[in-house]
Design a protein around this motif. Structure first.
Motif, PDB file in Angstrom:
ATOM      1  N   ASP A 183     -12.134  58.515   4.253  1.00 16.49           N
ATOM      2  CA  ASP A 183     -13.528  58.911   4.062  1.00 16.49           C
ATOM      3  C   ASP A 183     -14.449  58.355   5.145  1.00 16.49           C
ATOM      4  N   VAL A 184     -13.954  57.404   5.929  1.00 17.07           N
ATOM      5  CA  VAL A 184     -14.819  56.745   6.912  1.00 17.07           C
ATOM      6  C   VAL A 184     -15.408  57.750   7.890  1.00 17.07           C
ATOM      7  N   VAL A 185     -14.584  58.707   8.356  1.00 16.05           N
ATOM      8  CA  VAL A 185     -15.049  59.642   9.383  1.00 16.05           C
ATOM      9  C   VAL A 185     -16.232  60.451   8.885  1.00 16.05           C
ATOM     10  N   TYR A 186     -16.097  61.051   7.699  1.00 19.73           N
ATOM     11  CA  TYR A 186     -17.194  61.918   7.251  1.00 19.73           C
ATOM     12  C   TYR A 186     -18.367  61.122   6.702  1.00 19.73           C
ATOM     13  N   TRP A 187     -18.113  59.979   6.040  1.00 22.92           N
ATOM     14  CA  TRP A 187     -19.199  59.218   5.423  1.00 22.92           C
ATOM     15  C   TRP A 187     -19.949  58.372   6.445  1.00 22.92           C
ATOM     16  N   GLN A 188     -19.223  57.643   7.253  1.00 23.05           N
ATOM     17  CA  GLN A 188     -19.842  56.707   8.197  1.00 23.05           C
ATOM     18  C   GLN A 188     -20.273  57.389   9.489  1.00 23.05           C
ATOM     19  N   GLU A 189     -19.419  58.260  10.008  1.00 25.29           N
ATOM     20  CA  GLU A 189     -19.680  58.825  11.327  1.00 25.29           C
ATOM     21  C   GLU A 189     -20.453  60.143  11.283  1.00 25.29           C
ATOM     22  N   ARG A 190     -20.083  61.041  10.368  1.00 27.68           N
ATOM     23  CA  ARG A 190     -20.735  62.351  10.348  1.00 27.68           C
ATOM     24  C   ARG A 190     -21.982  62.369   9.477  1.00 27.68           C
ATOM     25  N   PHE A 191     -21.942  61.738   8.324  1.00 25.56           N
ATOM     26  CA  PHE A 191     -23.083  61.770   7.402  1.00 25.56           C
ATOM     27  C   PHE A 191     -24.146  60.742   7.787  1.00 25.56           C
ATOM     28  N   LEU A 192     -23.771  59.469   7.833  1.00 28.28           N
ATOM     29  CA  LEU A 192     -24.745  58.404   8.104  1.00 28.28           C
ATOM     30  C   LEU A 192     -25.002  58.206   9.600  1.00 28.28           C
ATOM     31  N   LYS A 193     -23.980  58.372  10.391  1.00 30.21           N
ATOM     32  CA  LYS A 193     -24.024  58.091  11.833  1.00 30.21           C
ATOM     33  C   LYS A 193     -24.544  56.679  12.065  1.00 30.21           C
ATOM     34  N   ILE A 194     -23.693  55.721  11.788  1.00 29.17           N
ATOM     35  CA  ILE A 194     -24.039  54.310  11.908  1.00 29.17           C
ATOM     36  C   ILE A 194     -22.981  53.602  12.740  1.00 29.17           C
ATOM     37  N   ARG A 195     -23.326  52.432  13.241  1.00 27.75           N
ATOM     38  CA  ARG A 195     -22.377  51.606  13.973  1.00 27.75           C
ATOM     39  C   ARG A 195     -22.591  50.143  13.589  1.00 27.75           C
ATOM     40  N   VAL A 196     -21.591  49.342  13.835  1.00 27.78           N
ATOM     41  CA  VAL A 196     -21.647  47.935  13.458  1.00 27.78           C
ATOM     42  C   VAL A 196     -22.800  47.244  14.178  1.00 27.78           C
ATOM     43  N   ALA A 197     -23.592  46.489  13.413  1.00 31.36           N
ATOM     44  CA  ALA A 197     -24.752  45.811  13.993  1.00 31.36           C
ATOM     45  C   ALA A 197     -24.337  44.611  14.836  1.00 31.36           C
ATOM     46  N   ASP A 198     -23.354  43.862  14.372  1.00 34.71           N
ATOM     47  CA  ASP A 198     -22.880  42.667  15.086  1.00 34.71           C
ATOM     48  C   ASP A 198     -21.428  42.890  15.476  1.00 34.71           C
ATOM     49  N   GLU A 199     -21.207  43.353  16.694  1.00 29.25           N
ATOM     50  CA  GLU A 199     -19.860  43.692  17.152  1.00 29.25           C
ATOM     51  C   GLU A 199     -18.958  42.470  17.214  1.00 29.25           C
ATOM     52  N   HIS A 200     -19.504  41.308  17.553  1.00 32.09           N
ATOM     53  CA  HIS A 200     -18.694  40.080  17.618  1.00 32.09           C
ATOM     54  C   HIS A 200     -18.175  39.703  16.237  1.00 32.09           C
ATOM     55  N   TYR A 201     -19.049  39.814  15.232  1.00 35.87           N
ATOM     56  CA  TYR A 201     -18.624  39.535  13.860  1.00 35.87           C
ATOM     57  C   TYR A 201     -17.524  40.510  13.447  1.00 35.87           C
ATOM     58  N   HIS A 202     -17.758  41.780  13.721  1.00 36.30           N
ATOM     59  CA  HIS A 202     -16.829  42.828  13.308  1.00 36.30           C
ATOM     60  C   HIS A 202     -15.442  42.609  13.914  1.00 36.30           C
ATOM     61  N   LYS A 203     -15.392  42.359  15.222  1.00 35.72           N
ATOM     62  CA  LYS A 203     -14.098  42.198  15.885  1.00 35.72           C
ATOM     63  C   LYS A 203     -13.410  40.899  15.479  1.00 35.72           C
ATOM     64  N   THR A 204     -14.187  39.823  15.330  1.00 36.57           N
ATOM     65  CA  THR A 204     -13.587  38.558  14.888  1.00 36.57           C
ATOM     66  C   THR A 204     -12.987  38.717  13.500  1.00 36.57           C
ATOM     67  N   ASN A 205     -13.714  39.385  12.625  1.00 36.29           N
ATOM     68  CA  ASN A 205     -13.242  39.599  11.260  1.00 36.29           C
ATOM     69  C   ASN A 205     -11.960  40.436  11.249  1.00 36.29           C
ATOM     70  N   LEU A 206     -11.913  41.490  12.068  1.00 37.02           N
ATOM     71  CA  LEU A 206     -10.724  42.334  12.134  1.00 37.02           C
ATOM     72  C   LEU A 206      -9.535  41.573  12.712  1.00 37.02           C
ATOM     73  N   ALA A 207      -9.785  40.764  13.745  1.00 33.88           N
ATOM     74  CA  ALA A 207      -8.695  39.985  14.339  1.00 33.88           C
ATOM     75  C   ALA A 207      -8.097  39.024  13.320  1.00 33.88           C
ATOM     76  N   LEU A 208      -8.962  38.311  12.598  1.00 34.99           N
ATOM     77  CA  LEU A 208      -8.484  37.361  11.585  1.00 34.99           C
ATOM     78  C   LEU A 208      -7.744  38.078  10.459  1.00 34.99           C
ATOM     79  N   THR A 209      -8.234  39.227  10.075  1.00 34.98           N
ATOM     80  CA  THR A 209      -7.591  39.997   9.001  1.00 34.98           C
ATOM     81  C   THR A 209      -6.217  40.486   9.412  1.00 34.98           C
TER      82      THR A 209
END
Length: 334
Positions: A183-209
């Motif tokens: 659902d991410v593609v249609y909800w986040q990208e097509r409907f809301l059109k949003i991007r991560v506000a803090d890219e460093h937080y996002h990538k650090t969180n994904l790396a740790l996960t």
């Protein structure tokens, strides 16, 4: 941090988004207490308030539909019904795919939401894809009456967007929850059109996960080795300013073979970034440092050095009882 326990639902509306678009014709005012509590749970259920998003557009932010509709509501609450219909129309346009289910669309305007000790307004948009059967049990003059009701489970995960008003001159903060990864593609990208506000937080969180997933799933590591690797991983992220996967491997996985190292590189290379302390703080809560046994006994381990773990905890097999055992060494009880 967004706090909604004392929030007030000032207006809400329901539309239907499917093969056909059915618009709600009335925006309802604040409901009675029980219904408001149900709507509040529906509106904010399982939202990750640690991961903030921003609206964006390639040329001009006012061309982002949901940004413009939500700002209009915040600026003029009397436009709530009209703008909610615009939101429903836009979602209908973004949902033209056979795998996207029909369903109700709840839109609510909330006041008295707390963001960093400041009172804010928030709009919640919830797409409800599934209904459930509930039993309605009543005691009517000492007679028990049971009816089946087709209704909405407010605790169930739906596709949700919460948009927080940050003021006239500041862009809204956006928080989301998607029901399924697809659902991410249609909800986040097509409907809301949003991007991560803090890219460093996002990538650090994904790396740790991702490294945690790898460590826990790798069958060649013993439980004590996994605990040591998790501890060394957190130690690496705490002590370094930037995450570089090759440095991480050399520090944490010195004994790993080339195949294991290639898997780690391929998994987390895209997440190399400046390390976010906030992401580490959040991940520490999910890095369980326990050995859980089938006898409902848990062993908590908080040492960082793998060799030290192996010196303190020994695993063995008792042929007499046909069971495994752990032997723990210590100087004295703390």
């Amino acid at each position: 941090m967004l706090e909604v326990s004392e929030s007030k639902l000032t207006q809400y509306v329901l539309h239907y988004v499917g093969d056909t678009l059915i618009m709600g014709e009335e925006a309802f005012p604040q409901p009675e207490v029980l219904l408001e509590a149900a709507f509040t749970q529906l509106a904010f259920n399982k939202i990750d308030v640690d991961q903030q998003f921003d609206f964006f557009h390639e040329t001009d932010i006012i061309l982002n539909e949901i940004y413009t509709y939500s700002k209009s509501i915040f600026n003029d609450e009397s436009s709530f019904l009209e703008q909610s219909q615009n939101i429903a129309t836009h979602l209908h346009s973004a949902s033209q795919h056979p795998n996207i289910k029909n369903g109700e669309l709840f839109i609510g305007l909330f006041d008295n939401c707390i963001w960093n000790n400041a009172v804010k307004k928030a709009i919640s948009i919830v797409k409800i894809d599934e209904k459930e059967i509930f039993l309605d049990v009543k005691n009517d003059e000492d007679r028990m009456i049971v009816n089946g009701i087709d209704g909405i489970n407010v605790k169930k995960v739906n596709n949700v967007a919460v948009i927080v008003d940050m003021g006239e001159d500041a862009p809204p903060a956006v928080f989301i929850k998607t029901k399924r990864k697809e659902d991410v593609v249609y909800w986040q990208e097509r409907f809301l059109k949003i991007r991560v506000a803090d890219e460093h937080y996002h990538k650090t969180n994904l790396a740790l996960t991702e490294v945690k997933k790898y460590i826990l799933k790798e069958e060649s590591f013993s439980n004590t080795e996994k605990l040591g690797l998790l501890n060394k991983t957190l130690d690496y992220f705490r002590n370094e300013e930037e995450f570089h996967v090759n440095d991480y491997i050399d520090t944490v996985f010195a004994q790993a073979d080339s195949t294991q190292k290639d898997v780690i590189v391929n998994t987390v290379k895209p997440y190399e970034t400046v390390i976010s302390d906030f992401a580490i703080e959040k991940s520490e809560k999910t890095y369980k440092r326990k050995i859980k046994l089938d006898s409902n006994i848990e062993i908590q381990v908080n040492v960082q050095n793998i060799d030290q773990v192996d010196e303190l905890i020994e695993i063995g097999y008792d042929e007499a009882t046909n069971r495994k055992y752990y032997k723990i060494y210590f100087e004295e009880e703390a």
